[in-house]
Every structure is written in C-alpha cells, then in structure tokens.
Motif scaffolding. Sequence first.
Motif, PDB file in Angstrom:
ATOM      1  N   THR A 182       5.927   0.940  14.434  1.00 44.65           N
ATOM      2  CA  THR A 182       4.511   1.245  14.225  1.00 44.65           C
ATOM      3  C   THR A 182       4.378   2.615  13.588  1.00 44.65           C
ATOM      4  O   THR A 182       4.767   3.622  14.182  1.00 44.65           O
ATOM      5  CB  THR A 182       3.736   1.226  15.551  1.00 44.65           C
ATOM      6  OG1 THR A 182       3.896  -0.047  16.172  1.00 44.65           O
ATOM      7  CG2 THR A 182       2.260   1.490  15.308  1.00 44.65           C
ATOM      8  N   ALA A 183       3.839   2.636  12.385  1.00 42.95           N
ATOM      9  CA  ALA A 183       3.634   3.893  11.675  1.00 42.95           C
ATOM     10  C   ALA A 183       2.146   4.081  11.422  1.00 42.95           C
ATOM     11  O   ALA A 183       1.444   3.144  11.036  1.00 42.95           O
ATOM     12  CB  ALA A 183       4.397   3.893  10.351  1.00 42.95           C
ATOM     13  N   LEU A 184       1.674   5.294  11.645  1.00 41.50           N
ATOM     14  CA  LEU A 184       0.303   5.674  11.308  1.00 41.50           C
ATOM     15  C   LEU A 184       0.370   6.586  10.088  1.00 41.50           C
ATOM     16  O   LEU A 184       0.709   7.761  10.187  1.00 41.50           O
ATOM     17  CB  LEU A 184      -0.353   6.394  12.488  1.00 41.50           C
ATOM     18  CG  LEU A 184      -0.793   5.506  13.648  1.00 41.50           C
ATOM     19  CD1 LEU A 184      -1.156   6.343  14.861  1.00 41.50           C
ATOM     20  CD2 LEU A 184      -1.975   4.652  13.240  1.00 41.50           C
ATOM     21  N   VAL A 185       0.080   6.022   8.941  1.00 37.94           N
ATOM     22  CA  VAL A 185       0.225   6.741   7.682  1.00 37.94           C
ATOM     23  C   VAL A 185      -1.057   7.497   7.375  1.00 37.94           C
ATOM     24  O   VAL A 185      -2.156   6.916   7.412  1.00 37.94           O
ATOM     25  CB  VAL A 185       0.576   5.768   6.541  1.00 37.94           C
ATOM     26  CG1 VAL A 185       0.750   6.531   5.235  1.00 37.94           C
ATOM     27  CG2 VAL A 185       1.832   4.992   6.877  1.00 37.94           C
ATOM     28  N   ALA A 186      -0.926   8.779   7.088  1.00 37.91           N
ATOM     29  CA  ALA A 186      -2.081   9.627   6.777  1.00 37.91           C
ATOM     30  C   ALA A 186      -2.351   9.612   5.281  1.00 37.91           C
ATOM     31  O   ALA A 186      -1.455   9.742   4.456  1.00 37.91           O
ATOM     32  CB  ALA A 186      -1.819  11.057   7.243  1.00 37.91           C
ATOM     33  N   ASP A 187      -3.612   9.446   4.935  1.00 35.87           N
ATOM     34  CA  ASP A 187      -4.036   9.453   3.538  1.00 35.87           C
ATOM     35  C   ASP A 187      -5.371  10.165   3.476  1.00 35.87           C
ATOM     36  O   ASP A 187      -6.428   9.592   3.746  1.00 35.87           O
ATOM     37  CB  ASP A 187      -4.151   8.025   2.999  1.00 35.87           C
ATOM     38  CG  ASP A 187      -4.572   7.989   1.549  1.00 35.87           C
ATOM     39  OD1 ASP A 187      -4.464   9.034   0.880  1.00 35.87           O
ATOM     40  OD2 ASP A 187      -5.009   6.914   1.086  1.00 35.87           O
ATOM     41  N   THR A 188      -5.363  11.445   3.124  1.00 36.26           N
ATOM     42  CA  THR A 188      -6.589  12.246   3.165  1.00 36.26           C
ATOM     43  C   THR A 188      -7.571  11.828   2.088  1.00 36.26           C
ATOM     44  O   THR A 188      -8.761  11.675   2.348  1.00 36.26           O
ATOM     45  CB  THR A 188      -6.247  13.731   3.003  1.00 36.26           C
ATOM     46  OG1 THR A 188      -5.494  13.914   1.799  1.00 36.26           O
ATOM     47  CG2 THR A 188      -5.411  14.210   4.181  1.00 36.26           C
TER      48      THR A 188
ATOM     49  N   ARG B 249       1.642  16.624   6.385  1.00 39.26           N
ATOM     50  CA  ARG B 249       2.243  15.290   6.403  1.00 39.26           C
ATOM     51  C   ARG B 249       3.720  15.423   6.785  1.00 39.26           C
ATOM     52  O   ARG B 249       4.526  15.921   6.007  1.00 39.26           O
ATOM     53  CB  ARG B 249       2.115  14.619   5.041  1.00 39.26           C
ATOM     54  CG  ARG B 249       0.694  14.162   4.739  1.00 39.26           C
ATOM     55  CD  ARG B 249       0.553  13.717   3.278  1.00 39.26           C
ATOM     56  NE  ARG B 249       1.489  12.671   2.933  1.00 39.26           N
ATOM     57  CZ  ARG B 249       1.262  11.366   3.113  1.00 39.26           C
ATOM     58  NH1 ARG B 249       0.113  10.970   3.653  1.00 39.26           N
ATOM     59  NH2 ARG B 249       2.145  10.469   2.750  1.00 39.26           N
ATOM     60  N   LEU B 250       4.042  14.992   7.980  1.00 39.76           N
ATOM     61  CA  LEU B 250       5.396  15.148   8.504  1.00 39.76           C
ATOM     62  C   LEU B 250       6.193  13.867   8.277  1.00 39.76           C
ATOM     63  O   LEU B 250       5.697  12.759   8.551  1.00 39.76           O
ATOM     64  CB  LEU B 250       5.347  15.475   9.995  1.00 39.76           C
ATOM     65  CG  LEU B 250       4.596  16.769  10.360  1.00 39.76           C
ATOM     66  CD1 LEU B 250       4.548  16.946  11.869  1.00 39.76           C
ATOM     67  CD2 LEU B 250       5.268  17.980   9.696  1.00 39.76           C
ATOM     68  N   PRO B 251       7.428  13.974   7.794  1.00 41.28           N
ATOM     69  CA  PRO B 251       8.267  12.786   7.575  1.00 41.28           C
ATOM     70  C   PRO B 251       8.482  12.013   8.877  1.00 41.28           C
ATOM     71  O   PRO B 251       8.718  12.599   9.935  1.00 41.28           O
ATOM     72  CB  PRO B 251       9.586  13.370   7.056  1.00 41.28           C
ATOM     73  CG  PRO B 251       9.226  14.721   6.526  1.00 41.28           C
ATOM     74  CD  PRO B 251       8.101  15.219   7.383  1.00 41.28           C
ATOM     75  N   GLY B 252       8.403  10.700   8.777  1.00 43.65           N
ATOM     76  CA  GLY B 252       8.617   9.854   9.936  1.00 43.65           C
ATOM     77  C   GLY B 252       7.436   9.771  10.872  1.00 43.65           C
ATOM     78  O   GLY B 252       7.463   8.997  11.831  1.00 43.65           O
ATOM     79  N   LEU B 253       6.397  10.548  10.586  1.00 38.91           N
ATOM     80  CA  LEU B 253       5.219  10.559  11.451  1.00 38.91           C
ATOM     81  C   LEU B 253       3.970  10.136  10.690  1.00 38.91           C
ATOM     82  O   LEU B 253       3.182   9.327  11.177  1.00 38.91           O
ATOM     83  CB  LEU B 253       5.020  11.943  12.063  1.00 38.91           C
ATOM     84  CG  LEU B 253       4.156  12.026  13.320  1.00 38.91           C
ATOM     85  CD1 LEU B 253       4.766  11.201  14.443  1.00 38.91           C
ATOM     86  CD2 LEU B 253       4.000  13.477  13.769  1.00 38.91           C
ATOM     87  N   HIS B 254       3.780  10.697   9.490  1.00 42.58           N
ATOM     88  CA  HIS B 254       2.594  10.378   8.693  1.00 42.58           C
ATOM     89  C   HIS B 254       2.947   9.740   7.354  1.00 42.58           C
ATOM     90  O   HIS B 254       2.054   9.239   6.670  1.00 42.58           O
ATOM     91  CB  HIS B 254       1.780  11.647   8.411  1.00 42.58           C
ATOM     92  CG  HIS B 254       1.491  12.466   9.631  1.00 42.58           C
ATOM     93  ND1 HIS B 254       2.048  13.702   9.846  1.00 42.58           N
ATOM     94  CD2 HIS B 254       0.716  12.212  10.705  1.00 42.58           C
ATOM     95  CE1 HIS B 254       1.623  14.179  10.997  1.00 42.58           C
ATOM     96  NE2 HIS B 254       0.823  13.299  11.545  1.00 42.58           N
ATOM     97  N   THR B 255       4.208   9.786   6.978  1.00 46.50           N
ATOM     98  CA  THR B 255       4.598   9.265   5.669  1.00 46.50           C
ATOM     99  C   THR B 255       4.810   7.760   5.730  1.00 46.50           C
ATOM    100  O   THR B 255       5.015   7.176   6.801  1.00 46.50           O
ATOM    101  CB  THR B 255       5.898   9.938   5.188  1.00 46.50           C
ATOM    102  OG1 THR B 255       6.899   9.802   6.200  1.00 46.50           O
ATOM    103  CG2 THR B 255       5.653  11.411   4.924  1.00 46.50           C
ATOM    104  N   ALA B 256       4.773   7.121   4.561  1.00 52.29           N
ATOM    105  CA  ALA B 256       4.928   5.668   4.490  1.00 52.29           C
ATOM    106  C   ALA B 256       6.340   5.271   4.907  1.00 52.29           C
ATOM    107  O   ALA B 256       7.323   5.891   4.475  1.00 52.29           O
ATOM    108  CB  ALA B 256       4.633   5.181   3.075  1.00 52.29           C
ATOM    109  N   PRO B 257       6.484   4.223   5.715  1.00 53.70           N
ATOM    110  CA  PRO B 257       7.813   3.774   6.164  1.00 53.70           C
ATOM    111  C   PRO B 257       8.486   2.907   5.109  1.00 53.70           C
ATOM    112  O   PRO B 257       8.576   1.678   5.256  1.00 53.70           O
ATOM    113  CB  PRO B 257       7.490   2.986   7.439  1.00 53.70           C
ATOM    114  CG  PRO B 257       6.126   2.437   7.202  1.00 53.70           C
ATOM    115  CD  PRO B 257       5.400   3.454   6.367  1.00 53.70           C
ATOM    116  N   ASP B 258       8.979   3.545   4.054  1.00 48.10           N
ATOM    117  CA  ASP B 258       9.465   2.781   2.912  1.00 48.10           C
ATOM    118  C   ASP B 258      10.924   3.045   2.577  1.00 48.10           C
ATOM    119  O   ASP B 258      11.376   2.710   1.487  1.00 48.10           O
ATOM    120  CB  ASP B 258       8.602   3.061   1.691  1.00 48.10           C
ATOM    121  CG  ASP B 258       8.488   4.558   1.390  1.00 48.10           C
ATOM    122  OD1 ASP B 258       9.155   5.356   2.080  1.00 48.10           O
ATOM    123  OD2 ASP B 258       7.723   4.922   0.485  1.00 48.10           O
ATOM    124  N   GLY B 259      11.689   3.670   3.471  1.00 46.17           N
ATOM    125  CA  GLY B 259      13.092   3.931   3.179  1.00 46.17           C
ATOM    126  C   GLY B 259      13.858   4.381   4.403  1.00 46.17           C
ATOM    127  O   GLY B 259      13.287   4.634   5.472  1.00 46.17           O
TER     128      GLY B 259
END
Length: 397
Positions: free
Chosen positions: A39-45, A327-337
């Motif tokens: 479960t990822a919560l991706v931030a997009d301002t 935007r912290l990696p693994g927390l707000h970034t897209a889970p794409d890699g």
Amino acid sequence: MRAVAHRIDAATPSGRDRSVDALRAFAILGVVLGHWLVTALVADTGTHPHPRLHTASPLHSMPWLAPISWVFQTLAVFFLVGGHVATRGYASARARGTGYPRWLRGRLSRLFKPAAAVLALWTMVAAALLLNGADPGTVRTLVKLALSPLWFLLVFAALTAATPLLTRLSPLWPLAVVLHVDLLRFGLGGPGWLGWLNLPAGWLVPYTLGAAWARGELDSRRAGRLLLAGGAVATAALVAWAGYPASMVGVPGAAVSNLDPPTLAAVTFGVAQCGLALLLRDRLARLMRRPPAWAAVALVNLFAMTVFLWHQTALMVTTALGTLAGRLPGLHTAPDGLGWVAARLAWLPVFALALAVCWAAFRGCEHGPRRAGNRPSRVVRVHRGKNRPEQRRPHGV
C-alpha cells in the motif's frame, strides 16, 4: 525480559494448544506486513495548496512481485483459527451452562470495543481535514484505508454469531456458492454486485474448516496435505487458464480483484493456506515451548484487534508527517521500481514504531477496565512474598 518470558510460560495452562495462538499471531502480522508492503500513498501536490494523496501498489507496475501477496495474504488462516476457537468455545460454554447470548457478548466485545475508538478518531480527523481545506479526494482515500479493516470485523462477527448453526456445515457448501457466483459473473456476464455474495461465503470456507478441525476431523496430516495440494492445484489452474489475477490482494487499477470481493481463486488459495497451517501445527507447538517465542505470541494475541485495526493508521500517520520533509522515497513516491521496494523495507521499522504509539494510546479499548487482580498485562500474582504462576490463559481473539 527473559524472566518475564518465563513467567508468561509458567502461567499458561499445560493443556493449552499454543500452536493455535501462534497461527493467529502469524495471520495478524502477515496482514499488517502485507498492507505495509503493497500500500503506497503517493503525494501529488499539483496546483492544490495541500498535498494530494492517492493509493497505488507496486504490484501494478511490477506484477512479478505477486508472490509477496501469497505470503502475506493470511486472512484465511485467521478465519480458520476463528472457526476452530469459536466452535470449541461455544461447546465449552454449553457444557458450563453458559447461554448463547452471554457467550456471544463475550466474543463480540473484543471485536467492537476497539473498533469504536477507530471510528470516533477518524470521524474527527476527517471533519478537521475538510474544515481546513484538505482535498476531499485525499480525505476519502485516508478514511477508506483507515476503516478498511472494519469489513473484516463485520464478516467475522456475523460468522461468530452463526457458530451454533455452522458447527456441522460442510465447507463444500459455501465453496459451491463461490463457484456459482463466479460462473455467473465472469462466465455468463452477470451483474457485478453478485460478487458480494462471496464476501460471507468465501470466508465461510476456512471458518467451517476451523469448525471441522475443532471436531477432530482434520487432525491427520493426510487432511492437511489434501487441502494444501488441492487448493494449490486449483489456484494455479484458475490463474493459468481461467484468467484470475495472480495477486491475492487488490491492485488499484486492475480490472478484477481477488479480494474485493473474494473470488474462487482467493478461496482455493485460502484452502491451500489452511492445509499448510494444519501441517505446521506440530512444528509450531515445539517452537512455542520456548518461553521467549511463546511470550511474543501471547502478547500479540493479547492485543490482536488493536494491532489489526490501527496498523493502517500507523502507515498514514507516518506518511502524513513525512510530507513535512518533502517527497520521501518509499513513502510518497510512485511504487514503480526496485528502488521503491528497498526504500519501503527501510520504512517498516518506522511504521512499527508508529503502531507501537497507537497501541500504547488505544490498547485499553480492547479489554476495557478490569479489576486489579485480573488485568490482562499481568500473568503472575505475588502471594505472600513469593511469585507463583497464576493459572489462566493469555487472552485470544
């Protein structure tokens, strides 16, 4: 800590089947870790003054990670244990002369007392966010995640209430319901709402397997092997040739979810898990003879509902506070890699710490006020200057 572990071990009745508690603890922790991993919560301002969050899953961009869901989607094991414990508990209550209403109140109070705290807190949080101009889509996403564990409680409570009627029900009957519902939905183009019939029927399969286990019908290793092999072969066939998703959890954006509502593939996979659980009982029983291992399992069981209900909140609190640092990696970034996967693994201890804070704040909701001599956190009493084990079992769900 070692002394505490030995006191918990000594306070446990000798006849208690510790493997049942171990299976329940592993099922709860599997669900928690599974949600935290996928479960990822991706931030997009964008142009909005407040960060917007939407859910995403690494299983969408990296479908080859589907085996992660096979390991951590452990709800079937929880329903297996629930059916086993409820069936035995109801039989014991009848033998003591305890009526059905009193037995049911005792069972359901452990479920709904902590749920009330979750509902109350998130009602206030949602209202505060909306009044302060938060994006309504973000609020809806957060509330949906926070309250998503409650569907489990409703189904589990309904099956628990029906335990006297289910003690002799064969698992083949609810399995047949799931099969026909999926045939109508996917094979004959039936309406999608039919799938929600699988919500009680799908979880009734492992629940009735637990009841059969309580009756002594699944004690042989042959039964466990049959369930494991049959469930695994059926699931593989459904994924390979019937078009069911390989992931056993929901994936945002996917056309079909195996879990929301449960599909035939999710149910057959759960049957395989139940077979594996039965085969591991002896090994777990031996492991639970070690005081440190048993103490850890006993503590998880003591506050199982608190851990289950608040683990999504712990993830969201960490994510929300993290936005203060960008935007912290693994927390707000897209889970794409794989970089996101590595970063998410590093966040797991932080989620656990946030969950520990939630546990400290709301653990009292699970048990309510108790007399001083009957507090769940105590497993021994001091009698005239000597520590003597108090013979009572650790609390379970």
